[in-house]
Design an enzyme around this catalytic site. Structure first.
Site, mmCIF file in Angstrom:
data_model
loop_
_atom_site.group_PDB
_atom_site.id
_atom_site.type_symbol
_atom_site.label_atom_id
_atom_site.label_comp_id
_atom_site.label_asym_id
_atom_site.label_seq_id
_atom_site.Cartn_x
_atom_site.Cartn_y
_atom_site.Cartn_z
ATOM 1 N N TYR A 84 3.314 6.277 10.543
ATOM 2 C CA TYR A 84 2.504 5.127 10.118
ATOM 3 C C TYR A 84 3.371 4.088 9.401
ATOM 4 O O TYR A 84 3.230 2.886 9.630
ATOM 5 C CB TYR A 84 1.373 5.611 9.204
ATOM 6 C CG TYR A 84 0.265 4.602 8.999
ATOM 7 C CD1 TYR A 84 -0.870 4.617 9.810
ATOM 8 C CD2 TYR A 84 0.333 3.634 8.003
ATOM 9 C CE1 TYR A 84 -1.894 3.697 9.644
ATOM 10 C CE2 TYR A 84 -0.684 2.707 7.817
ATOM 11 C CZ TYR A 84 -1.800 2.749 8.646
ATOM 12 O OH TYR A 84 -2.805 1.840 8.471
ATOM 13 N N TYR A 139 -9.799 4.634 7.188
ATOM 14 C CA TYR A 139 -10.087 4.930 8.603
ATOM 15 C C TYR A 139 -11.226 5.944 8.597
ATOM 16 O O TYR A 139 -11.068 7.026 8.032
ATOM 17 C CB TYR A 139 -8.872 5.549 9.299
ATOM 18 C CG TYR A 139 -7.747 4.563 9.563
ATOM 19 C CD1 TYR A 139 -6.861 4.185 8.563
ATOM 20 C CD2 TYR A 139 -7.572 4.016 10.837
ATOM 21 C CE1 TYR A 139 -5.831 3.283 8.825
ATOM 22 C CE2 TYR A 139 -6.543 3.117 11.101
ATOM 23 C CZ TYR A 139 -5.685 2.757 10.094
ATOM 24 O OH TYR A 139 -4.669 1.871 10.352
ATOM 25 N N LYS A 151 0.612 -1.092 15.342
ATOM 26 C CA LYS A 151 2.030 -1.146 15.683
ATOM 27 C C LYS A 151 2.487 -2.448 16.351
ATOM 28 O O LYS A 151 3.693 -2.689 16.467
ATOM 29 C CB LYS A 151 2.386 0.031 16.617
ATOM 30 C CG LYS A 151 2.267 1.399 15.955
ATOM 31 C CD LYS A 151 3.256 1.526 14.824
ATOM 32 C CE LYS A 151 3.147 2.805 14.046
ATOM 33 N NZ LYS A 151 3.469 2.638 12.620
ATOM 34 N N PRO A 159 -5.051 -1.001 18.501
ATOM 35 C CA PRO A 159 -4.723 -1.400 17.130
ATOM 36 C C PRO A 159 -4.877 -0.283 16.085
ATOM 37 O O PRO A 159 -4.546 -0.497 14.929
ATOM 38 C CB PRO A 159 -5.722 -2.536 16.852
ATOM 39 C CG PRO A 159 -6.870 -2.272 17.760
ATOM 40 C CD PRO A 159 -6.293 -1.629 18.978
ATOM 41 N N HIS A 162 0.822 -1.208 0.000
ATOM 42 C CA HIS A 162 0.000 0.000 0.000
ATOM 43 C C HIS A 162 0.854 1.254 0.000
ATOM 44 O O HIS A 162 1.798 1.375 0.771
ATOM 45 C CB HIS A 162 -0.914 0.023 1.233
ATOM 46 C CG HIS A 162 -1.960 -1.040 1.197
ATOM 47 N ND1 HIS A 162 -3.246 -0.796 0.795
ATOM 48 C CD2 HIS A 162 -1.889 -2.360 1.471
ATOM 49 C CE1 HIS A 162 -3.931 -1.928 0.835
ATOM 50 N NE2 HIS A 162 -3.127 -2.887 1.248
HETATM 51 C C1 PHB Z 1 -5.754 -5.090 9.900
HETATM 52 O O1 PHB Z 1 -5.554 -5.233 8.678
HETATM 53 O O2 PHB Z 1 -6.207 -6.015 10.603
HETATM 54 C C2 PHB Z 1 -5.474 -3.768 10.523
HETATM 55 C C3 PHB Z 1 -4.928 -2.752 9.752
HETATM 56 C C4 PHB Z 1 -4.707 -1.510 10.316
HETATM 57 C C5 PHB Z 1 -5.016 -1.284 11.635
HETATM 58 C C6 PHB Z 1 -5.549 -2.312 12.420
HETATM 59 C C7 PHB Z 1 -5.774 -3.557 11.858
HETATM 60 O O3 PHB Z 1 -4.824 -0.061 12.170
#
Ligand code: PHB
Ligand code: APR
Length: 389
Positions: free
Chosen positions: A382, A200, A294, A290, A72
């Protein structure tokens, strides 16, 4: 039994530590209380920072990730009915890879076993001893027999609920933590994700995250109250919230739910990450919500630092990197904690917030997605801060 480094726990931290040590010619044994099948199918997050995916490739365990992982270049923030793209590649020249944590586990287990490494699965009653001396020991049960390993160092890689952290006298430690007044309901769905990149989403009904495991497998999360039970979330309610919180920015396909569960949110850091010859790494020393993804990355960073310190000791007898292990890790751990907390407070509907806070959140989302300086800082964190040499 005798080995140089005895490792408790076959998660990303323990397996990667054993793999890195082997590349330096240092012996280790891993003790894991679950079965191989269990750890290879346990569903966790799956986001790998740029340096960490480079490390997997450089150390010969990244081949399948390069083939099957999804690379990504950026991420979308959704708010006020629109999507805003943050282009990591343009801002910091890096990206991230989506590849399930259990896939990393499978690759590391396969590689350790192919290299003749020792992983003892389904051990019981693990206990650590003589941590302050030069020959610490681990006692455990395996296949109905009592065993003892004598070693030079112990890697405490047994996660948040392990036995290594509680084996250290409480008076030698300081714990810092924060609980959040919300959790996540997470699903794995046999359907395409709404976007190629992660979304997000900030919404008046609460936060939602749209991620994936493959072009046909979506991983989707919605914020829920802290004491909520998964029984309160029938499939229809989850889909309803996922549709609503996407705010009409993308169509969302529904699919069969392969998995459904609650992810808890907490920030926790233990200082120091060492006691005598026991070195804690990964979730045994720190956990984070989450939102910043990280967890696995911090575990990998800790064991990279630890492996370098142990290698220096065996090459030269010099213990300076071992003595600095905790301080070196904690500098990076605290920055990742800060970032995870920042992402969390930015996106969630918090019962302790008022209308002022909601306006402040929107202003910050607007700022991060419209200012190059703010977006670059977000992208730098990030995609992963550097691991100190
Ligand atoms: C996930 O793909 O499970 C995932 C990705 C980003 C996050 C949390 C979980 O911030
Ligand atoms: N004896 C032996 N093994 C144990 C014990 C014990 N008493 N207690 C726990 N374990 C094992 C667990 O079964 C698990 O396989 O230790 C391992 C710890 O692995 P993780 O929990 O995955 O922790 P870590 O390797 O630090 O990786 C951190 O995992 O929890 C996720 O989101 C987190 O992505 C992050 C990553």
């Amino acid at each position: 039994m005798r080995t140089q480094v005895a490792i408790v726990g076959a998660g990303p931290a323990g397996l990667m530590l054993s793999h890195l040590l082997r590349l330096e010619g240092i012996d280790s044994i891993i003790l894991e209380n679950r079965s191989r099948e269990y750890i290879e199918s346990r569903i966790r997050a799956g986001l790998i920072e740029q340096w960490a995916s480079d490390l997997l490739v450089e150390t010969g365990v990244g081949e399948r990730m390069q083939r099957e992982g999804m690379f990504h270049n950026g991420v979308y923030f959704a708010f006020a009915g629109a999507l805003h793209y943050i282009n990591f590649r343009e801002l910091v020249g890096k990206g991230i890879t989506i590849y399930g944590q259990q896939e990393v586990i499978k690759d590391l287990v396969a590689r350790r076993l192919a290299d003749g490494g020792q992983i003892l699965f389904e051990v019981a009653d693990v206990s650590v001893h003589d941590l302050g001396g030069k020959a610490p020991k681990i006692r455990f049960q395996h296949a109905g027999k009592q065993h003892e390993i004598v070693c030079d160092f112990i890697g405490g890689c047994d996660g948040f609920h392990g036995i290594c952290r509680p084996s250290i006298p409480a008076s030698a430690l300081t714990a810092y933590d924060r609980e959040y007044p919300f959790n996540w309901v997470g699903i794995l769905s046999e359907s395409p994700p709404p976007e190629h990149e992660l979304i997000y989403s900030y919404h008046d009904r609460g936060f939602a995250l749209y991620t994936m495991r493959s072009p046909t497998l979506a991983r989707l999360y919605v914020q829920c109250p802290p004491d909520d039970d998964i029984e309160n979330w029938p499939d229809t309610r989850i889909w309803q919230e996922l549709h609503a919180r996407l705010g009409g920015t993308r169509p969302l396909a529904e699919g069969t739910m392969l998995q459904k569960g609650i992810t808890t949110m907490r920030s926790f850091v233990l200082e120091p990450m060492q006691y005598g010859r026991l070195f804690l790494a990964g979730d045994s020393a720190h956990i984070q919500p989450p939102t910043g993804a990280k967890g696995m990355n911090l575990a990998l960073a800790d064991v990279l630092v630890l492996c370098r310190a142990i290698t220096k000791y065996y090459r030269s007898g010099n213990t300076d990197l071992l003595e600095r292990y905790s301080a070196t890790c904690l500098r990076r751990v605290w920055k990742a904690q800060r970032f995870s907390w920042w992402m969390t407070q930015l996106f969630h509907l918090d019962p302790n917030h008022n209308a002022f806070d909601r306006r402040r959140q929107l202003a910050e989302l607007d700022y991060v997605t419209s200012s190059q300086a703010a977006a670059r800082s977000m992208a730098e964190n990030y995609t992963g801060l550097p691991v100190e040499a």
